[in-house]
Each structure stands twice: as C-alpha cells, then as structure tokens.
Design a protein around this motif. Sequence first.
Motif, PDB file in Angstrom:
ATOM      1  N   LYS A 175     -17.088 -75.106  13.848  1.00 38.74           N
ATOM      2  CA  LYS A 175     -17.001 -74.289  12.623  1.00 38.74           C
ATOM      3  C   LYS A 175     -16.069 -74.907  11.687  1.00 38.74           C
ATOM      4  CE  LYS A 175     -17.536 -69.771  15.019  1.00 38.74           C
ATOM      5  NZ  LYS A 175     -16.855 -68.733  15.415  1.00 38.74           N
ATOM      6  N   ALA A 176     -15.078 -75.444  11.875  1.00 36.33           N
ATOM      7  CA  ALA A 176     -14.230 -76.395  11.101  1.00 36.33           C
ATOM      8  C   ALA A 176     -14.721 -77.539  10.389  1.00 36.33           C
ATOM      9  CB  ALA A 176     -12.896 -76.840  11.690  1.00 36.33           C
ATOM     10  N   MET A 177     -15.547 -78.348  11.320  1.00 39.98           N
ATOM     11  CA  MET A 177     -16.607 -79.367  10.883  1.00 39.98           C
ATOM     12  C   MET A 177     -17.396 -78.976   9.977  1.00 39.98           C
ATOM     13  SD  MET A 177     -16.512 -81.594  14.452  1.00 39.98           S
ATOM     14  CE  MET A 177     -17.130 -83.061  13.865  1.00 39.98           C
ATOM     15  N   HIS A 178     -18.170 -77.978  10.156  1.00 36.17           N
ATOM     16  CA  HIS A 178     -19.149 -77.442   9.450  1.00 36.17           C
ATOM     17  C   HIS A 178     -18.525 -77.013   7.846  1.00 36.17           C
ATOM     18  CE1 HIS A 178     -23.167 -75.707   8.210  1.00 36.17           C
ATOM     19  NE2 HIS A 178     -22.479 -74.678   8.060  1.00 36.17           N
ATOM     20  N   SER A 207     -19.310 -78.525   4.347  1.00 38.72           N
ATOM     21  CA  SER A 207     -19.911 -77.785   3.145  1.00 38.72           C
ATOM     22  C   SER A 207     -18.831 -77.875   2.057  1.00 38.72           C
ATOM     23  CB  SER A 207     -19.976 -76.477   3.675  1.00 38.72           C
ATOM     24  OG  SER A 207     -21.002 -75.876   4.837  1.00 38.72           O
ATOM     25  N   ALA A 208     -17.729 -77.777   2.510  1.00 38.14           N
ATOM     26  CA  ALA A 208     -16.740 -78.060   1.100  1.00 38.14           C
ATOM     27  C   ALA A 208     -17.032 -79.412   0.460  1.00 38.14           C
ATOM     28  CB  ALA A 208     -15.320 -77.946   1.546  1.00 38.14           C
ATOM     29  N   MET A 209     -17.219 -80.423   1.355  1.00 36.83           N
ATOM     30  CA  MET A 209     -17.300 -81.872   0.833  1.00 36.83           C
ATOM     31  C   MET A 209     -18.673 -81.812  -0.143  1.00 36.83           C
ATOM     32  SD  MET A 209     -16.154 -84.446   3.922  1.00 36.83           S
ATOM     33  CE  MET A 209     -16.410 -85.806   2.799  1.00 36.83           C
ATOM     34  N   LYS A 248     -20.034 -79.366  -1.619  1.00 36.52           N
ATOM     35  CA  LYS A 248     -19.973 -78.672  -2.724  1.00 36.52           C
ATOM     36  C   LYS A 248     -19.085 -79.373  -3.975  1.00 36.52           C
ATOM     37  CE  LYS A 248     -18.048 -74.131  -4.615  1.00 36.52           C
ATOM     38  NZ  LYS A 248     -17.761 -74.886  -5.825  1.00 36.52           N
ATOM     39  N   ILE A 249     -18.097 -80.051  -3.307  1.00 36.14           N
ATOM     40  CA  ILE A 249     -17.302 -80.921  -4.112  1.00 36.14           C
ATOM     41  C   ILE A 249     -18.286 -82.143  -4.858  1.00 36.14           C
ATOM     42  CG2 ILE A 249     -15.389 -82.565  -4.318  1.00 36.14           C
ATOM     43  CD1 ILE A 249     -14.035 -80.865  -2.238  1.00 36.14           C
ATOM     44  N   ARG A 250     -19.041 -82.619  -3.899  1.00 34.31           N
ATOM     45  CA  ARG A 250     -19.614 -83.862  -4.477  1.00 34.31           C
ATOM     46  C   ARG A 250     -20.772 -83.374  -5.360  1.00 34.31           C
ATOM     47  NH1 ARG A 250     -23.664 -85.883  -0.216  1.00 34.31           N
ATOM     48  NH2 ARG A 250     -24.689 -83.743  -0.897  1.00 34.31           N
ATOM     49  N   ASN A 251     -21.226 -82.198  -5.185  1.00 33.93           N
ATOM     50  CA  ASN A 251     -22.295 -81.528  -6.070  1.00 33.93           C
ATOM     51  C   ASN A 251     -21.751 -81.198  -7.554  1.00 33.93           C
ATOM     52  OD1 ASN A 251     -24.654 -81.725  -4.581  1.00 33.93           O
ATOM     53  ND2 ASN A 251     -24.328 -79.795  -3.535  1.00 33.93           N
ATOM     54  N   ASP A 252     -20.427 -80.693  -7.195  1.00 35.56           N
ATOM     55  CA  ASP A 252     -19.590 -80.461  -8.491  1.00 35.56           C
ATOM     56  C   ASP A 252     -19.408 -81.588  -9.366  1.00 35.56           C
ATOM     57  OD1 ASP A 252     -19.839 -77.790  -7.733  1.00 35.56           O
ATOM     58  OD2 ASP A 252     -17.709 -77.443  -7.177  1.00 35.56           O
ATOM     59  N   VAL A 253     -18.909 -82.680  -8.740  1.00 41.15           N
ATOM     60  CA  VAL A 253     -18.589 -83.830  -9.271  1.00 41.15           C
ATOM     61  C   VAL A 253     -19.548 -84.734  -9.708  1.00 41.15           C
ATOM     62  CG1 VAL A 253     -17.104 -85.922  -8.937  1.00 41.15           C
ATOM     63  CG2 VAL A 253     -16.102 -83.569  -8.245  1.00 41.15           C
TER      64      VAL A 253
END
Length: 150
Positions: free
Chosen positions: A39-42, A46-48, A50-55
């Motif tokens: 779950k933590a890895m997932h 997901s956070a990475m 989102k950040i990549r899509n945002d940046v």
Amino acid sequence: MKRKKLYEKELDKIQNVKMTLETQVINLESAAQNADTFKAMHSGTSAMKKIRNDVGIEKVDDMMDDIREEMEMANEIGDAIAQPVDPLMADEDDLLAELEELEAEDVESELLKAPSNPVDMPAVPSQKLPDLKNDEAEELKKLEAELAGL
C-alpha cells in the motif's frame, strides 16, 4: 504409566498445535506487513505520477528558460549599474584607443623611412672565385656520397 504417556502425547499434540498457531501468527503478521508495504509503495508511486504530471518536462524546460532570461536580465542590469556616470570617463577609452592608433602610425612611418646614414655593405667580388683543388673536390664528393648513403 499409561496415564503419563497419554499426558505426554496430549502435551506433544498441544505443543504442535501451539507451534502451528505461532507459525500462523508470524505468517499473518508478515502478510500484513507485506500488504502495508505494498500500500505504501502504491501510494508513493501514485504520488510520484501526480507530481510528474503536475510538473512535466515542458514545464521544467519553460521554467529553466525563464531562469536563464532572468539571469541575463540581472547581468544586463548589473552592467548598466556598473557603467560610469561621468561622460568624460566613457570618452577616455575612446581617446586612449585613438592615441594608440596614432602612436602605431608614427612607428610605422619611422620604420618606412629610408635610413639617413648609408649602411656600409661588403663589396661584391669583381673577379671569378678560384676553383677548388681537385683533391678537395673529390673529398667533398665522397663525403656527400657517404651522407646520402646514411
């Protein structure tokens, strides 16, 4: 004695069951840790994303271009501030360059002038130079041949 053996067998069974239960508990705890880790890895993935899509790489390139432009602008402002306020100071560089040009022209004209005092040169012989003796000429040919052979 039979009772003792029955108790011992029952005790062995209980110990085996206890060992099985403890093994199951350990396996369940390990599975729960694995699930939490997953779950933590997932969540991290997901956070990475989102950040990549945002940046995005285009946004990074645009930002780096903006930074370069701002740095160039800051350099131009710094250069403008560093220029002297006195107008005569700015003309001094032009005057020094003009002086150097004039000095270079003077040196060139001095070098191109004919010398005022004639230079004594050795006289050119008016008669034919004497021939080498035959022995000397032969030795010279031998040395030339030796040198050519090396």
